[in-house]
Structures are given as C-alpha cells and as structure tokens.
Scaffold this motif. Structure first.
Motif, PDB file in Angstrom:
ATOM      1  N   LYS A 124      28.596 -11.550  -5.985  1.00 41.66           N
ATOM      2  CA  LYS A 124      28.089 -12.890  -5.863  1.00 41.66           C
ATOM      3  C   LYS A 124      27.092 -13.382  -7.135  1.00 41.66           C
ATOM      4  CE  LYS A 124      27.682 -12.262  -0.407  1.00 41.66           C
ATOM      5  NZ  LYS A 124      26.443 -12.785   0.376  1.00 41.66           N
ATOM      6  N   MET A 125      27.197 -12.477  -7.995  1.00 46.88           N
ATOM      7  CA  MET A 125      26.067 -12.809  -8.926  1.00 46.88           C
ATOM      8  C   MET A 125      26.944 -13.907  -9.835  1.00 46.88           C
ATOM      9  SD  MET A 125      23.614 -13.408 -11.197  1.00 46.88           S
ATOM     10  CE  MET A 125      22.475 -11.680 -11.189  1.00 46.88           C
ATOM     11  N   MET A 126      28.058 -13.854 -10.084  1.00 47.54           N
ATOM     12  CA  MET A 126      28.734 -15.334 -11.010  1.00 47.54           C
ATOM     13  C   MET A 126      28.527 -16.409  -9.402  1.00 47.54           C
ATOM     14  SD  MET A 126      32.179 -13.572 -13.604  1.00 47.54           S
ATOM     15  CE  MET A 126      31.242 -12.571 -14.542  1.00 47.54           C
ATOM     16  N   TYR A 163      38.367  -6.694 -24.397  1.00 46.62           N
ATOM     17  CA  TYR A 163      38.682  -6.437 -22.932  1.00 46.62           C
ATOM     18  C   TYR A 163      37.968  -6.586 -22.458  1.00 46.62           C
ATOM     19  CZ  TYR A 163      42.221  -5.398 -19.508  1.00 46.62           C
ATOM     20  OH  TYR A 163      42.345  -5.361 -17.971  1.00 46.62           O
ATOM     21  N   TYR A 164      37.356  -5.918 -21.374  1.00 48.09           N
ATOM     22  CA  TYR A 164      35.537  -5.878 -21.122  1.00 48.09           C
ATOM     23  C   TYR A 164      35.693  -7.471 -20.473  1.00 48.09           C
ATOM     24  CZ  TYR A 164      31.122  -6.299 -19.448  1.00 48.09           C
ATOM     25  OH  TYR A 164      29.872  -5.835 -18.342  1.00 48.09           O
ATOM     26  N   PHE A 165      34.891  -7.903 -22.096  1.00 49.69           N
ATOM     27  CA  PHE A 165      34.691  -9.526 -22.327  1.00 49.69           C
ATOM     28  C   PHE A 165      35.454 -10.326 -21.599  1.00 49.69           C
ATOM     29  CE2 PHE A 165      31.434  -8.338 -24.840  1.00 49.69           C
ATOM     30  CZ  PHE A 165      30.020  -8.516 -23.549  1.00 49.69           C
ATOM     31  N   VAL A 169      34.704 -12.718 -19.041  1.00 45.94           N
ATOM     32  CA  VAL A 169      35.111 -14.460 -18.625  1.00 45.94           C
ATOM     33  C   VAL A 169      35.847 -15.496 -17.834  1.00 45.94           C
ATOM     34  CG1 VAL A 169      35.928 -16.407 -21.388  1.00 45.94           C
ATOM     35  CG2 VAL A 169      33.947 -14.368 -21.674  1.00 45.94           C
ATOM     36  N   ASN A 170      36.796 -15.029 -18.235  1.00 50.54           N
ATOM     37  CA  ASN A 170      38.427 -15.120 -17.682  1.00 50.54           C
ATOM     38  C   ASN A 170      37.822 -15.287 -15.482  1.00 50.54           C
ATOM     39  OD1 ASN A 170      39.845 -15.861 -19.406  1.00 50.54           O
ATOM     40  ND2 ASN A 170      41.188 -13.531 -18.913  1.00 50.54           N
ATOM     41  N   GLY A 176      34.014 -21.718 -12.891  1.00 54.04           N
ATOM     42  CA  GLY A 176      33.780 -22.779 -12.837  1.00 54.04           C
ATOM     43  C   GLY A 176      32.268 -22.748 -14.361  1.00 54.04           C
ATOM     44  N   ILE A 177      31.668 -21.947 -14.426  1.00 58.17           N
ATOM     45  CA  ILE A 177      30.919 -21.555 -15.096  1.00 58.17           C
ATOM     46  C   ILE A 177      31.063 -21.902 -16.430  1.00 58.17           C
ATOM     47  CG2 ILE A 177      29.346 -19.706 -16.136  1.00 58.17           C
ATOM     48  CD1 ILE A 177      29.523 -17.989 -13.968  1.00 58.17           C
TER      49      ILE A 177
END
Length: 272
Positions: A124-126, A163-165, A169-170, A176-177
C-alpha cells in the motif's frame, strides 16, 4: 521536486541530513534521545546547509531489531511535530517502508517519503504516496534488513538494478506519483565489491532520467575497505560523495552536512 508547495531545484545537488531516532543505528544510535538533542542536531544541520532532514525511527542496518508499526509511529510523530514547531520552514523526509507510518508522517507535516524497499515490504506504500502527492525516494534492496545480506547473487548487478528500477518507476507512474528519486542502496543486498561496482557505474542510472540519491555516509564499504570504524569514516565518506557527484548524484544523504556541502561547492566551482 515539489515539497509541500516549495519547489526544490536539483540542478545544483542538495544535501539530506540524517536524523536517527533509534537506539541501535550503526553510527549514531541513541544520540538523539531528548528534545534538546534533536533540536540542536537539526539546527546544526540546517545551519550547515542541509535542504532536507531525513528522520528514521527503525534501523535498517543488517539484522536490526524489529520495531512494531505502533512503536515506529510513536517514535517519529512527536519528533516531526517538534521540528515543525521549532523550524517552520523545514523540509522533512521520513525513512520508512510502512504505508501507515508514511500516512501519519505526511499528515503531521512530512514532505517526502524515503522507502528502502520501494514498496516491496508494503503493497500500500505507493498508493499512499500517490494519494498525498509527495516526492518518493525508492531504494534498491532485496529481502528485508534481516535477510538482505544473504541475497547478493546477481547475473549482472547493474542490469538487474536498472530492471528493478524500471519496474518500480512504471508502477509509481501508473499510480500518479510525480516526483521520484532513485537510491542505489549502497550496503543493501550487496557485497563490498558490488557496492564499489555500483559506485563505479553510477552514471549509468542517469538513463532512468530521474534524480539519483547517494547514501554512503560512514557505511561499511568505507570502513571495511580502510580497516577503520564508522567513527573514523568521514574522510572516506567525503571521497565517495565527491565521486557520486561527478557521476551525477543530485542528493547526498549524510550524517555530516558541512563536509557534503563543501564537496558540492567545490565540484560546482570546477565545472562552472
């Protein structure tokens, strides 16, 4: 970066001062154990040129002691309230991987969430960060602080991290960040040799077209290499902070603000 309506220009790199309010942090655990000690430490960091103050209430060192969510909130909220009262213009970042801690911190005035797990330890963080529309620092880590040092096997560490990032990021963008900062996570699920490989190739992370935060202050990659201690690692920290700047870092997260600010000023003088 939009921090509660204050726009921070990262064209010139900025410094994030570390305020640990844990009894067991590897370098300064237990030092900030009173209101006056906290005020004095933060005043010093702001006077020395820190743009952000990063508050941590749960040590993320290897094999750190478990802290309940309620205890983490109980530690961090009074400190946020205190600092905003004493320093009304302060820009507070909160170092947490828990969405409920992030929610409480933002509601009390924190402006940035610094998540060592990039949402990996709380799904739920993002969503929480997106809801409150605050900048989000996402770090590279595998596992959790208790297991990360056993998870250092990579086919190609730089490719695996990129790849992780990209995935993280996607996901953040889809929610909507807007403001995302990436942190390679020196010392997290990486051997000393891997930490130096990441530092050596730090400029490659610029292909993500996001600000890079470098957090190497007094870490074991320095003092183990030099055969010293965290307390003797300020000079080594400044060396690696300078290399980070030359390779594109836009935020230095440090225990020692004055020296980091000086490194930025001297690098700027060279390249201006």
């Amino acid at each position: 970066m939009n921090c509660k309506g204050t726009l921070i220009d990262l064209t010139t790199p900025k410094v994030m001062g570390i305020l640990n309010i844990t009894p067991d942090s590897f370098y300064d655990g237990g030092r900030n154990d009173s209101e006056q000690a906290i005020i004095d430490k933060v005043k010093q960091m702001l006077d020395e040129g820190a743009t952000f103050i990063d508050i941590g209430a749960y040590s993320s060192k290897p094999n750190a002691e478990f802290v309940s969510e309620a205890e983490e909130i109980g530690r961090i909220i009074p400190v946020i309230d205190l600092l905003i009262k004493v320093f009304p213009e302060i820009i507070i970042s909160v170092d947490t991987f828990r969405s409920e801690v992030a929610k409480a911190a933002i509601e009390h005035g924190a402006a940035i969430i610094n998540d060592i797990a990039a949402g990996g330890l709380d799904n739920k963080m993002m969503e929480t960060v997106a809801k409150y529309n605050v900048p989000y620092i996402m770090m590279h880590m595998r596992g959790n602080p208790k297991t990360m040092q056993s998870l250092t096997q990579y086919d190609d560490i730089i490719k695996d991290m990129l790849y992780y990032f990209s995935e993280k990021v996607n996901c953040a963008r889809s929610l909507g960040i807007n403001d995302i900062i990436i942190d390679p996570g020196f010392g997290f699920a990486k051997t000393t040799e891997q930490n130096f490989e990441v530092m050596n190739k730090l400029e490659l992370f610029q292909m993500l077209e996001l600000p890079i935060l470098s957090g190497i202050s007094r870490k074991s990659m320095i003092y183990k290499t030099l055969g010293t201690t965290p307390q003797e690692s300020l000079n080594g920290t400044t060396v690696l902070n300078t290399i980070s700047l030359l390779k594109g870092a836009k935020i230095l997260r440090v225990h020692d603000v004055k020296e980091a600010v000086e490194a930025i000023k001297l690098c700027n003088a060279v390249y201006s």
